[in-house]
Design a protein around this motif. Structure first.
Motif, PDB file in Angstrom:
ATOM      1  N   ASN A   1       0.800  -1.227   0.000  1.00  0.00           N
ATOM      2  CA  ASN A   1       0.000   0.000   0.000  1.00  0.00           C
ATOM      3  C   ASN A   1       0.832   1.275   0.000  1.00  0.00           C
ATOM      4  O   ASN A   1       0.295   2.369  -0.178  1.00  0.00           O
ATOM      5  CB  ASN A   1      -0.944   0.017   1.218  1.00  0.00           C
ATOM      6  CG  ASN A   1      -2.231  -0.721   0.945  1.00  0.00           C
ATOM      7  OD1 ASN A   1      -2.431  -1.271  -0.134  1.00  0.00           O
ATOM      8  ND2 ASN A   1      -3.114  -0.758   1.925  1.00  0.00           N
ATOM      9  N   SER A   2       2.146   1.136   0.207  1.00  0.00           N
ATOM     10  CA  SER A   2       2.984   2.325   0.290  1.00  0.00           C
ATOM     11  C   SER A   2       3.896   2.506  -0.915  1.00  0.00           C
ATOM     12  O   SER A   2       4.433   3.594  -1.126  1.00  0.00           O
ATOM     13  CB  SER A   2       3.854   2.281   1.563  1.00  0.00           C
ATOM     14  OG  SER A   2       4.869   1.289   1.454  1.00  0.00           O
ATOM     15  N   VAL A   3       4.106   1.441  -1.690  1.00  0.00           N
ATOM     16  CA  VAL A   3       5.081   1.540  -2.776  1.00  0.00           C
ATOM     17  C   VAL A   3       4.775   0.525  -3.871  1.00  0.00           C
ATOM     18  O   VAL A   3       4.291  -0.583  -3.597  1.00  0.00           O
ATOM     19  CB  VAL A   3       6.517   1.323  -2.238  1.00  0.00           C
ATOM     20  CG1 VAL A   3       6.731  -0.127  -1.794  1.00  0.00           C
ATOM     21  CG2 VAL A   3       7.583   1.723  -3.263  1.00  0.00           C
ATOM     22  N   LEU A   4       5.035   0.930  -5.103  1.00  0.00           N
ATOM     23  CA  LEU A   4       5.171   0.009  -6.229  1.00  0.00           C
ATOM     24  C   LEU A   4       6.667  -0.104  -6.474  1.00  0.00           C
ATOM     25  O   LEU A   4       7.316   0.898  -6.828  1.00  0.00           O
ATOM     26  CB  LEU A   4       4.462   0.555  -7.477  1.00  0.00           C
ATOM     27  CG  LEU A   4       2.937   0.537  -7.451  1.00  0.00           C
ATOM     28  CD1 LEU A   4       2.370   1.464  -8.515  1.00  0.00           C
ATOM     29  CD2 LEU A   4       2.419  -0.874  -7.656  1.00  0.00           C
ATOM     30  N   ALA A   5       7.227  -1.282  -6.248  1.00  0.00           N
ATOM     31  CA  ALA A   5       8.677  -1.429  -6.366  1.00  0.00           C
ATOM     32  C   ALA A   5       9.153  -0.949  -7.738  1.00  0.00           C
ATOM     33  O   ALA A   5       8.567  -1.279  -8.771  1.00  0.00           O
ATOM     34  CB  ALA A   5       9.070  -2.886  -6.150  1.00  0.00           C
ATOM     35  N   HIS A   6      10.220  -0.178  -7.733  1.00  0.00           N
ATOM     36  CA  HIS A   6      10.736   0.370  -8.980  1.00  0.00           C
ATOM     37  C   HIS A   6      11.211  -0.770  -9.884  1.00  0.00           C
ATOM     38  O   HIS A   6      11.907  -1.690  -9.427  1.00  0.00           O
ATOM     39  CB  HIS A   6      11.896   1.330  -8.688  1.00  0.00           C
ATOM     40  CG  HIS A   6      12.296   2.165  -9.858  1.00  0.00           C
ATOM     41  ND1 HIS A   6      13.095   1.686 -10.868  1.00  0.00           N
ATOM     42  CD2 HIS A   6      11.991   3.457 -10.195  1.00  0.00           C
ATOM     43  CE1 HIS A   6      13.284   2.638 -11.768  1.00  0.00           C
ATOM     44  NE2 HIS A   6      12.626   3.726 -11.381  1.00  0.00           N
ATOM     45  N   PRO A   7      10.869  -0.732 -11.175  1.00  0.00           N
ATOM     46  CA  PRO A   7      11.235  -1.833 -12.072  1.00  0.00           C
ATOM     47  C   PRO A   7      12.732  -2.158 -12.084  1.00  0.00           C
ATOM     48  O   PRO A   7      13.119  -3.327 -12.128  1.00  0.00           O
ATOM     49  CB  PRO A   7      10.769  -1.333 -13.445  1.00  0.00           C
ATOM     50  CG  PRO A   7       9.677  -0.365 -13.147  1.00  0.00           C
ATOM     51  CD  PRO A   7      10.048   0.282 -11.856  1.00  0.00           C
ATOM     52  N   THR A   8      13.571  -1.133 -12.005  1.00  0.00           N
ATOM     53  CA  THR A   8      15.017  -1.355 -12.026  1.00  0.00           C
ATOM     54  C   THR A   8      15.484  -2.113 -10.792  1.00  0.00           C
ATOM     55  O   THR A   8      16.294  -3.045 -10.874  1.00  0.00           O
ATOM     56  CB  THR A   8      15.769  -0.013 -12.125  1.00  0.00           C
ATOM     57  OG1 THR A   8      15.342   0.685 -13.292  1.00  0.00           O
ATOM     58  CG2 THR A   8      17.274  -0.231 -12.181  1.00  0.00           C
ATOM     59  N   VAL A   9      14.959  -1.729  -9.642  1.00  0.00           N
ATOM     60  CA  VAL A   9      15.353  -2.369  -8.383  1.00  0.00           C
ATOM     61  C   VAL A   9      14.799  -3.788  -8.322  1.00  0.00           C
ATOM     62  O   VAL A   9      15.502  -4.733  -7.925  1.00  0.00           O
ATOM     63  CB  VAL A   9      14.868  -1.549  -7.175  1.00  0.00           C
ATOM     64  CG1 VAL A   9      15.337  -2.182  -5.869  1.00  0.00           C
ATOM     65  CG2 VAL A   9      15.365  -0.105  -7.276  1.00  0.00           C
ATOM     66  N   LYS A  10      13.556  -3.936  -8.705  1.00  0.00           N
ATOM     67  CA  LYS A  10      12.921  -5.258  -8.734  1.00  0.00           C
ATOM     68  C   LYS A  10      13.699  -6.217  -9.643  1.00  0.00           C
ATOM     69  O   LYS A  10      13.986  -7.355  -9.277  1.00  0.00           O
ATOM     70  CB  LYS A  10      11.480  -5.104  -9.199  1.00  0.00           C
ATOM     71  CG  LYS A  10      10.672  -6.385  -9.269  1.00  0.00           C
ATOM     72  CD  LYS A  10       9.221  -6.073  -9.632  1.00  0.00           C
ATOM     73  CE  LYS A  10       9.121  -5.410 -10.991  1.00  0.00           C
ATOM     74  NZ  LYS A  10       7.746  -5.068 -11.382  1.00  0.00           N
ATOM     75  N   LYS A  11      14.036  -5.750 -10.829  1.00  0.00           N
ATOM     76  CA  LYS A  11      14.796  -6.564 -11.783  1.00  0.00           C
ATOM     77  C   LYS A  11      16.165  -6.928 -11.221  1.00  0.00           C
ATOM     78  O   LYS A  11      16.629  -8.076 -11.350  1.00  0.00           O
ATOM     79  CB  LYS A  11      14.945  -5.812 -13.110  1.00  0.00           C
ATOM     80  CG  LYS A  11      15.676  -6.603 -14.185  1.00  0.00           C
ATOM     81  CD  LYS A  11      15.813  -5.774 -15.463  1.00  0.00           C
ATOM     82  CE  LYS A  11      16.591  -6.558 -16.528  1.00  0.00           C
ATOM     83  NZ  LYS A  11      16.812  -5.748 -17.749  1.00  0.00           N
TER      84      LYS A  11
END
Length: 327
Positions: free
Chosen positions: A245-255
């Motif tokens: 509920n506080s964040v959508l993980a950044h695609p770069t960090v997630k990857k």
């Protein structure tokens, strides 16, 4: 190999939100000699810097735990209270609580005919006093307490209060010790007041001004009988957050996290948490924005005095964090 002595000290030390002094000193003593610089900021966050020439990476784990605060003491010595963070009346009932000076009490409740009517306003703490005067020799309005539940390890599981988020602090400490060569400048931040609104992470991130943020926290599981459907299971690997509920993980960090886990054969799960948040929720909104993600330890019975995690998941979380920071 899990460091049981360190875990016991981290988990059993007093530290509700806004009262992190004791747990901060435990962590400071443990990391002394492993960081190039250690400081405490104005709000009370403990910041350990591992210097490097690359980007600034902020690794955040919160020191605080849920608890209660005294609001009133009646003529018979019974104590009324309010919550600090997410305290459920159903998990608090008949649990023991401990104040900063070691005073113990038990959470009781007025007579109610239906448990559906149970609220914190109908509950009280009994410290064995027989009058207001006697109670006030030990406890006063504004004093805070945490739940009392000693650390237990049996095989692969650990059970205790405050695994949210002392287990994240443990992961950070062990990663700090293990990190020998990082091309980046890493800020290990042990934050305050996460349970009441990510407050420490917000101010710390403003001061650090990182290029990337990684929060370490617990997450829920979907593996107990009739649990809310969720992919994450205890004992099946560290969890890489997709969203909460506080964040959508950044695609770069997630990857980065997923590829690092795959390259190093680290068991991992993808986490979508449909409630709650972590320090990354504050970090990623700092200044002009910070790409952020979360490494989570699957945890059963979150925000109870008997939270439970898997040793294997903890070890895999440490390994993933170290490998990510070495890139």
């Amino acid at each position: 190999m899990i460091n049981k002595d360190l875990l016991k000290r981290l988990l059993e030390t007093f530290g509700p939100s806004g009262n992190e002094e004791a747990i901060r000193e435990v962590i400071r003593e443990e990391i002394k000699g492993y960081a190039d610089e250690i400081k405490v900021d104005a709000l009370g966050n403990l910041i350990a810097v591992k210097k490097g020439n690359g980007k600034k990476i902020m690794v955040a784990s919160h020191m605080d735990e849920i608890g209660i605060m005294v609001t009133n003491i009646d003529d018979n010595g019974f104590i009324r209270f309010t919550n600090i963070g997410g305290v459920s009346p159903y998990t608090a009932l008949y649990q023991r609580v401990m104040f900063a000076d070691g005073t113990m009490g038990v959470v009781g409740v007025e007579k109610i005919d239906n448990m559906k009517d149970l609220t914190l306003s109908k509950m009280f703490i009994d410290i064995g006093a027989y009058s207001k005067e006697e109670a006030m020799k030990k406890v006063n309005v504004g004093d805070v307490a945490c739940f009392y539940a000693p650390f237990v390890q049996d095989g692969d599981y650990i059970m205790s209060k405050a695994l949210d988020d002392r287990i994240g602090c443990y992961v950070a400490i062990e990663a700090l010790k293990a990190l020998k060569n990082s091309p980046n400048e890493v800020y290990f931040v042990f934050t305050v007041q996460e349970e009441v609104g990510l407050r420490g992470a917000k101010t710390a991130a403003y001061g650090v001004d990182p290029d990337m943020g990684i929060a370490l926290d617990v997450t829920l599981t979907g593996d107990t009988p009739k649990a809310k459907t969720m992919e994450v299971k205890m004992g099946k690997g560290t969890a890489i957050k997709i969203k909460d509920n506080s964040v959508l993980a950044h695609p770069t960090v997630k990857k980065l996290m997923i590829e690092t886990a795959q390259e190093n054969n680290i068991p991992y799960q993808l986490e979508i948490l449909e409630g709650g948040g972590t320090d990354s929720g504050a970090i990623h909104l700092t200044k002009s924005g910070v790409p952020s993600g979360v490494i989570s330890v699957p945890c059963r019975y979150v925000h109870s005095p008997s939270e439970m995690v898997s040793v294997k998941d903890v070890e895999n979380s440490i390994q993933l964090l170290v490998k990510v920071l070495e890139k």
